[in-house]
Design a protein around this motif. Structure first.
Motif, mmCIF file in Angstrom:
data_model
loop_
_atom_site.group_PDB
_atom_site.id
_atom_site.type_symbol
_atom_site.label_atom_id
_atom_site.label_comp_id
_atom_site.label_asym_id
_atom_site.label_seq_id
_atom_site.Cartn_x
_atom_site.Cartn_y
_atom_site.Cartn_z
ATOM 1 N N MET A 1 0.845 -1.170 0.000
ATOM 2 C CA MET A 1 0.000 0.000 0.000
ATOM 3 C C MET A 1 0.895 1.240 0.000
ATOM 4 O O MET A 1 1.654 1.457 0.924
ATOM 5 N N THR A 2 0.770 2.032 -1.025
ATOM 6 C CA THR A 2 1.629 3.210 -1.163
ATOM 7 C C THR A 2 0.973 4.430 -0.522
ATOM 8 O O THR A 2 -0.254 4.464 -0.325
ATOM 9 N N PRO A 3 1.757 5.439 -0.203
ATOM 10 C CA PRO A 3 1.171 6.674 0.347
ATOM 11 C C PRO A 3 0.191 7.336 -0.621
ATOM 12 O O PRO A 3 -0.808 7.923 -0.198
ATOM 13 N N GLU A 4 0.459 7.231 -1.922
ATOM 14 C CA GLU A 4 -0.455 7.813 -2.913
ATOM 15 C C GLU A 4 -1.808 7.119 -2.870
ATOM 16 O O GLU A 4 -2.852 7.757 -3.020
ATOM 17 N N PHE A 5 -1.788 5.803 -2.674
ATOM 18 C CA PHE A 5 -3.038 5.060 -2.586
ATOM 19 C C PHE A 5 -3.846 5.486 -1.369
ATOM 20 O O PHE A 5 -5.054 5.688 -1.455
ATOM 21 N N VAL A 6 -3.176 5.637 -0.229
ATOM 22 C CA VAL A 6 -3.866 6.020 1.000
ATOM 23 C C VAL A 6 -4.466 7.415 0.859
ATOM 24 O O VAL A 6 -5.618 7.654 1.254
ATOM 25 N N VAL A 7 -3.707 8.332 0.277
ATOM 26 C CA VAL A 7 -4.215 9.696 0.074
ATOM 27 C C VAL A 7 -5.401 9.674 -0.892
ATOM 28 O O VAL A 7 -6.416 10.342 -0.660
ATOM 29 N N GLY A 8 -5.303 8.906 -1.961
ATOM 30 C CA GLY A 8 -6.412 8.807 -2.914
ATOM 31 C C GLY A 8 -7.645 8.175 -2.299
ATOM 32 O O GLY A 8 -8.769 8.596 -2.555
ATOM 33 N N ALA B 1 -8.453 8.211 0.943
ATOM 34 C CA ALA B 1 -9.019 9.191 1.873
ATOM 35 C C ALA B 1 -9.744 10.302 1.119
ATOM 36 O O ALA B 1 -10.823 10.752 1.534
ATOM 37 N N ARG B 2 -9.159 10.742 -0.003
ATOM 38 C CA ARG B 2 -9.808 11.776 -0.816
ATOM 39 C C ARG B 2 -11.155 11.304 -1.332
ATOM 40 O O ARG B 2 -12.142 12.042 -1.310
ATOM 41 N N GLN B 3 -11.208 10.063 -1.785
ATOM 42 C CA GLN B 3 -12.458 9.506 -2.303
ATOM 43 C C GLN B 3 -13.515 9.418 -1.195
ATOM 44 O O GLN B 3 -14.686 9.732 -1.434
ATOM 45 N N ALA B 4 -13.110 9.043 0.003
ATOM 46 C CA ALA B 4 -14.052 8.961 1.117
ATOM 47 C C ALA B 4 -14.568 10.344 1.506
ATOM 48 O O ALA B 4 -15.766 10.527 1.760
ATOM 49 N N ILE B 5 -13.697 11.345 1.520
ATOM 50 C CA ILE B 5 -14.116 12.709 1.859
ATOM 51 C C ILE B 5 -15.032 13.267 0.781
ATOM 52 O O ILE B 5 -16.038 13.929 1.090
ATOM 53 N N GLU B 6 -14.714 13.011 -0.490
ATOM 54 C CA GLU B 6 -15.589 13.460 -1.575
ATOM 55 C C GLU B 6 -16.975 12.842 -1.463
ATOM 56 O O GLU B 6 -17.981 13.525 -1.664
ATOM 57 N N MET B 7 -17.033 11.560 -1.138
ATOM 58 C CA MET B 7 -18.323 10.888 -0.985
ATOM 59 C C MET B 7 -19.125 11.515 0.156
ATOM 60 O O MET B 7 -20.326 11.753 0.030
ATOM 61 N N THR B 8 -18.456 11.811 1.260
ATOM 62 C CA THR B 8 -19.128 12.443 2.396
ATOM 63 C C THR B 8 -19.688 13.806 2.012
ATOM 64 O O THR B 8 -20.830 14.136 2.356
#
Length: 89
Positions: free
Chosen positions: A1-8, A10-17
């Motif tokens: 799991m890369t840092p870019e994946f984790v950031v992406g 988290a971004r997707q979860a925040i966008e959904m919220t």
């Protein structure tokens, strides 16, 4: 799991919220502005006059938007579970 994946992820979860909460927040803002203009025009400064209409409007917006919200959440969760083996690697 890369840092870019984790950031992406988290971004997707925040966008959904944000997308899911947008109808209720928008309705609350519109009703709040309308009530504020009404209070300024009539000089009635009653706190319940601002809270009760906003609560009712947000509740009605939630009832109307609930099927759409559930569809979005089910799609997001299904994609999350289907891609879980890819995330573990």
């Amino acid at each position: 799991m890369t840092p870019e994946f984790v950031v992406g992820f988290a971004r997707q979860a925040i966008e959904m919220t944000l997308i899911i909460s947008l109808p209720m927040l928008g309705i609350g803002m519109v009703v709040g502005i309308f009530i504020s203009i009404l209070q300024a025009a009539t000089q009635i400064q009653e706190m319940t006059l601002t809270m009760v209409p906003k609560i009712v409007a947000i509740f009605v917006a939630l009832l109307i938007a609930f099927p759409w919200i559930m569809d979005k959440m089910m799609t997001y969760t299904t994609n999350l579970f289907l891609n879980l083996p890819n995330y573990i690697r």
